[in-house]
Design a protein around this motif. Structure first.
Motif, PDB file in Angstrom:
ATOM      1  N   ALA A   4     102.762 -22.778  28.390  1.00 19.95           N
ATOM      2  CA  ALA A   4     103.447 -23.468  29.474  1.00 19.95           C
ATOM      3  C   ALA A   4     102.428 -23.918  30.515  1.00 19.95           C
ATOM      4  CB  ALA A   4     104.471 -22.532  30.119  1.00 19.95           C
ATOM      5  N   PRO A   5     102.554 -25.155  31.029  1.00 18.76           N
ATOM      6  CA  PRO A   5     101.561 -25.669  31.965  1.00 18.76           C
ATOM      7  C   PRO A   5     101.642 -25.018  33.341  1.00 18.76           C
ATOM      8  CG  PRO A   5     103.340 -27.247  31.695  1.00 18.76           C
ATOM      9  CD  PRO A   5     103.591 -26.137  30.704  1.00 18.76           C
ATOM     10  N   TYR A   6     102.753 -24.359  33.645  1.00 18.92           N
ATOM     11  CA  TYR A   6     102.936 -23.790  34.981  1.00 18.92           C
ATOM     12  C   TYR A   6     103.071 -22.276  34.914  1.00 18.92           C
ATOM     13  CZ  TYR A   6     103.681 -28.667  36.049  1.00 18.92           C
ATOM     14  OH  TYR A   6     103.527 -30.019  36.160  1.00 18.92           O
ATOM     15  N   ASN A   7     102.085 -21.624  34.314  1.00 19.68           N
ATOM     16  CA  ASN A   7     102.151 -20.176  34.150  1.00 19.68           C
ATOM     17  C   ASN A   7     101.511 -19.469  35.345  1.00 19.68           C
ATOM     18  OD1 ASN A   7      99.618 -21.117  33.473  1.00 19.68           O
ATOM     19  ND2 ASN A   7      99.239 -19.520  31.955  1.00 19.68           N
ATOM     20  N   TYR A   8     101.982 -19.823  36.547  1.00 18.31           N
ATOM     21  CA  TYR A   8     101.498 -19.188  37.767  1.00 18.31           C
ATOM     22  C   TYR A   8     102.636 -19.156  38.774  1.00 18.31           C
ATOM     23  CZ  TYR A   8     100.891 -24.151  38.798  1.00 18.31           C
ATOM     24  OH  TYR A   8     101.099 -25.499  38.935  1.00 18.31           O
ATOM     25  N   SER A   9     102.494 -18.279  39.773  1.00 20.85           N
ATOM     26  CA  SER A   9     103.554 -18.102  40.767  1.00 20.85           C
ATOM     27  C   SER A   9     103.324 -18.906  42.038  1.00 20.85           C
ATOM     28  CB  SER A   9     103.678 -16.618  41.128  1.00 20.85           C
ATOM     29  OG  SER A   9     103.985 -15.858  39.992  1.00 20.85           O
ATOM     30  N   TYR A  10     102.056 -19.082  42.411  1.00 22.48           N
ATOM     31  CA  TYR A  10     101.733 -19.790  43.647  1.00 22.48           C
ATOM     32  C   TYR A  10     100.509 -20.678  43.426  1.00 22.48           C
ATOM     33  CZ  TYR A  10     104.516 -16.194  46.047  1.00 22.48           C
ATOM     34  OH  TYR A  10     105.517 -15.351  46.452  1.00 22.48           O
ATOM     35  N   ILE A  11     100.380 -21.679  44.302  1.00 24.09           N
ATOM     36  CA  ILE A  11      99.154 -22.475  44.407  1.00 24.09           C
ATOM     37  C   ILE A  11      98.572 -22.198  45.790  1.00 24.09           C
ATOM     38  CG2 ILE A  11      98.129 -24.773  44.394  1.00 24.09           C
ATOM     39  CD1 ILE A  11     100.598 -25.752  42.862  1.00 24.09           C
ATOM     40  N   PHE A  12      97.280 -21.845  45.831  1.00 24.43           N
ATOM     41  CA  PHE A  12      96.571 -21.670  47.095  1.00 24.43           C
ATOM     42  C   PHE A  12      95.527 -22.773  47.210  1.00 24.43           C
ATOM     43  CE2 PHE A  12      96.881 -16.694  47.132  1.00 24.43           C
ATOM     44  CZ  PHE A  12      98.263 -16.778  47.242  1.00 24.43           C
ATOM     45  N   LYS A  13      95.488 -23.440  48.347  1.00 27.59           N
ATOM     46  CA  LYS A  13      94.457 -24.448  48.591  1.00 27.59           C
ATOM     47  C   LYS A  13      93.266 -23.804  49.297  1.00 27.59           C
ATOM     48  CE  LYS A  13      93.317 -28.672  51.114  1.00 27.59           C
ATOM     49  NZ  LYS A  13      93.779 -29.766  52.004  1.00 27.59           N
ATOM     50  N   PHE A 151      86.133 -15.615  45.789  1.00 25.98           N
ATOM     51  CA  PHE A 151      87.422 -16.301  45.725  1.00 25.98           C
ATOM     52  C   PHE A 151      88.584 -15.308  45.643  1.00 25.98           C
ATOM     53  CE2 PHE A 151      84.346 -19.402  44.314  1.00 25.98           C
ATOM     54  CZ  PHE A 151      84.787 -20.584  44.877  1.00 25.98           C
ATOM     55  N   LEU A 152      88.374 -14.217  44.916  1.00 21.65           N
ATOM     56  CA  LEU A 152      89.442 -13.243  44.711  1.00 21.65           C
ATOM     57  C   LEU A 152      89.811 -12.507  45.987  1.00 21.65           C
ATOM     58  CD1 LEU A 152      91.365 -11.730  42.827  1.00 21.65           C
ATOM     59  CD2 LEU A 152      89.475 -10.182  42.249  1.00 21.65           C
ATOM     60  N   GLU A 153      88.821 -12.078  46.767  1.00 22.29           N
ATOM     61  CA  GLU A 153      89.113 -11.326  47.988  1.00 22.29           C
ATOM     62  C   GLU A 153      89.911 -12.174  48.976  1.00 22.29           C
ATOM     63  OE1 GLU A 153      88.674  -8.044  48.430  1.00 22.29           O
ATOM     64  OE2 GLU A 153      88.048  -8.129  46.339  1.00 22.29           O
ATOM     65  N   ALA A 154      89.587 -13.456  49.067  1.00 21.62           N
ATOM     66  CA  ALA A 154      90.364 -14.346  49.933  1.00 21.62           C
ATOM     67  C   ALA A 154      91.786 -14.487  49.415  1.00 21.62           C
ATOM     68  CB  ALA A 154      89.691 -15.713  50.026  1.00 21.62           C
ATOM     69  N   ALA A 155      91.940 -14.611  48.081  1.00 22.58           N
ATOM     70  CA  ALA A 155      93.274 -14.746  47.484  1.00 22.58           C
ATOM     71  C   ALA A 155      94.118 -13.500  47.743  1.00 22.58           C
ATOM     72  CB  ALA A 155      93.157 -15.007  45.985  1.00 22.58           C
ATOM     73  N   LYS A 156      93.495 -12.331  47.683  1.00 20.01           N
ATOM     74  CA  LYS A 156      94.219 -11.080  47.966  1.00 20.01           C
ATOM     75  C   LYS A 156      94.745 -11.061  49.392  1.00 20.01           C
ATOM     76  CE  LYS A 156      91.759  -7.969  44.781  1.00 20.01           C
ATOM     77  NZ  LYS A 156      90.775  -6.867  44.706  1.00 20.01           N
ATOM     78  N   LYS A 157      93.903 -11.505  50.334  1.00 18.01           N
ATOM     79  CA  LYS A 157      94.305 -11.526  51.741  1.00 18.01           C
ATOM     80  C   LYS A 157      95.425 -12.542  51.970  1.00 18.01           C
ATOM     81  CE  LYS A 157      94.201 -10.694  56.141  1.00 18.01           C
ATOM     82  NZ  LYS A 157      94.978  -9.546  56.643  1.00 18.01           N
ATOM     83  N   ILE A 158      95.316 -13.708  51.343  1.00 15.67           N
ATOM     84  CA  ILE A 158      96.372 -14.723  51.473  1.00 15.67           C
ATOM     85  C   ILE A 158      97.684 -14.173  50.925  1.00 15.67           C
ATOM     86  CG2 ILE A 158      97.146 -17.019  50.730  1.00 15.67           C
ATOM     87  CD1 ILE A 158      94.070 -17.722  50.566  1.00 15.67           C
ATOM     88  N   TYR A 159      97.615 -13.539  49.752  1.00 12.28           N
ATOM     89  CA  TYR A 159      98.822 -12.967  49.143  1.00 12.28           C
ATOM     90  C   TYR A 159      99.417 -11.882  50.036  1.00 12.28           C
ATOM     91  CZ  TYR A 159     102.000 -11.053  45.666  1.00 12.28           C
ATOM     92  OH  TYR A 159     103.128 -10.618  45.012  1.00 12.28           O
ATOM     93  N   ASN A 161      99.206 -11.804  53.254  1.00 15.95           N
ATOM     94  CA  ASN A 161      99.846 -12.514  54.369  1.00 15.95           C
ATOM     95  C   ASN A 161     101.225 -13.039  53.975  1.00 15.95           C
ATOM     96  OD1 ASN A 161      97.609 -12.061  55.973  1.00 15.95           O
ATOM     97  ND2 ASN A 161      96.758 -14.118  55.731  1.00 15.95           N
ATOM     98  N   ILE A 162     101.377 -13.437  52.708  1.00 15.45           N
ATOM     99  CA  ILE A 162     102.686 -13.872  52.221  1.00 15.45           C
ATOM    100  C   ILE A 162     103.646 -12.689  52.217  1.00 15.45           C
ATOM    101  CG2 ILE A 162     103.979 -14.726  50.218  1.00 15.45           C
ATOM    102  CD1 ILE A 162     101.430 -16.273  49.424  1.00 15.45           C
ATOM    103  N   GLN A 163     103.175 -11.556  51.701  1.00 16.70           N
ATOM    104  CA  GLN A 163     104.033 -10.374  51.578  1.00 16.70           C
ATOM    105  C   GLN A 163     104.465  -9.816  52.917  1.00 16.70           C
ATOM    106  OE1 GLN A 163     105.168  -9.450  48.397  1.00 16.70           O
ATOM    107  NE2 GLN A 163     104.153 -11.416  48.125  1.00 16.70           N
ATOM    108  N   ASP A 164     103.576  -9.842  53.906  1.00 15.61           N
ATOM    109  CA  ASP A 164     103.960  -9.269  55.208  1.00 15.61           C
ATOM    110  C   ASP A 164     104.626 -10.282  56.139  1.00 15.61           C
ATOM    111  OD1 ASP A 164     101.925 -10.763  56.456  1.00 15.61           O
ATOM    112  OD2 ASP A 164     100.517  -9.087  56.475  1.00 15.61           O
ATOM    113  N   GLY A 165     104.805 -11.521  55.641  1.00 17.44           N
ATOM    114  CA  GLY A 165     105.542 -12.523  56.402  1.00 17.44           C
ATOM    115  C   GLY A 165     104.745 -13.258  57.451  1.00 17.44           C
ATOM    116  N   SER A 166     103.433 -13.012  57.526  1.00 16.33           N
ATOM    117  CA  SER A 166     102.635 -13.703  58.537  1.00 16.33           C
ATOM    118  C   SER A 166     102.277 -15.128  58.122  1.00 16.33           C
ATOM    119  CB  SER A 166     101.357 -12.913  58.852  1.00 16.33           C
ATOM    120  OG  SER A 166     100.556 -12.774  57.706  1.00 16.33           O
ATOM    121  N   LEU A 167     102.526 -15.475  56.854  1.00 11.20           N
ATOM    122  CA  LEU A 167     102.297 -16.833  56.367  1.00 11.20           C
ATOM    123  C   LEU A 167     103.635 -17.456  56.013  1.00 11.20           C
ATOM    124  CD1 LEU A 167      99.906 -18.753  55.721  1.00 11.20           C
ATOM    125  CD2 LEU A 167     100.024 -17.943  53.386  1.00 11.20           C
ATOM    126  N   ASP A 168     103.989 -18.516  56.704  1.00  9.91           N
ATOM    127  CA  ASP A 168     105.263 -19.204  56.501  1.00  9.91           C
ATOM    128  C   ASP A 168     105.120 -20.222  55.368  1.00  9.91           C
ATOM    129  OD1 ASP A 168     107.682 -20.501  56.611  1.00  9.91           O
ATOM    130  OD2 ASP A 168     107.378 -21.334  58.627  1.00  9.91           O
TER     131      ASP A 168
END
Length: 201
Positions: A4-13, A151-159, A161-168
């Motif tokens: 499947a071409p969309y085998n991911y949950s989120y896109i992070f820029k 790249f991974l450590e930044a992705a963990k922090k972004i994720y 932020n999503i989980q704790d609601g600080s990222l809309d």
């Protein structure tokens, strides 16, 4: 059967920023292709790469914008900062000036991205950590050491932020998109193409 071409949950820029010749394109190539590209040509404007990583059991697609470090392109490349969830700032340990210029790159990132953008400094030395709330890693595009982690450590922090609601996620400038949804009939909608700002020529 094709996957499947969309085998991911989120896109992070992500954006990669820093002075000319510090190895931004080499880091991107090492991260996306797992190869060292010697004699990387200088980026004109912006380059683009993607890769899917797993973060906390979720597959995340990273859309990475590698920006030119030359001053003459800076006004143009600033337009790509908008909507970045992560910023990777890079300097070269053999050129102290590239480290000294990080404060200018950080100012641009802070002014032109959202307040929750996760900033990472990548280098390969023990120079003093900038006095800002930043992730800091020593990395080598040549050996691949810590490139993944940058790249991974930044992705963990972004994720996080999503989980704790600080990222809309509903905010256009969040730099995060949900996985494309499947409309009636079960076919996935096409993935949005990266929006290039400026003239359409």
């Amino acid at each position: 059967m094709a996957t499947a071409p969309y085998n991911y949950s989120y896109i992070f820029k992500y954006i990669i920023i820093g002075d000319m010749g510090v190895g931004k394109s080499c880091l991107l190539h090492q991260f996306t292709e797992k190869k060292f590209m010697a004699d990387c040509p200088h980026t004109i404007g912006v380059e683009f790469g993607t890769r899917i990583m797993e973060v906390s059991g979720q597959k995340i697609k990273l859309q990475i914008w590698d920006t030119a470090g030359q001053e003459r392109f800076r006004a143009v490349t600033r337009s790509y900062y908008r909507g970045a969830a992560g910023a990777l700032m890079v300097y070269d340990i053999t050129r102290r000036s590239t480290y000294n210029h990080l404060s200018s790159w950080l100012t641009d990132a802070r002014n032109l991205t959202n307040p929750n953008t996760v900033s990472t400094v990548s280098c390969c030395t023990n120079l003093t950590n900038p006095k800002h709330c930043l992730l800091f890693l020593e990395a080598s595009a040549k050996t691949g050491e810590n490139v993944e982690d940058a790249f991974l450590e930044a992705a963990k922090k972004i994720y996080q932020n999503i989980q704790d609601g600080s990222l809309d996620l509903n905010a256009a400038e969040s730099g995060v998109q949900h996985k494309p949804s499947a409309p009636q009939g079960g076919r996935l909608t096409s993935e949005p193409t990266p929006q290039r700002e400026g003239c359409g020529c």
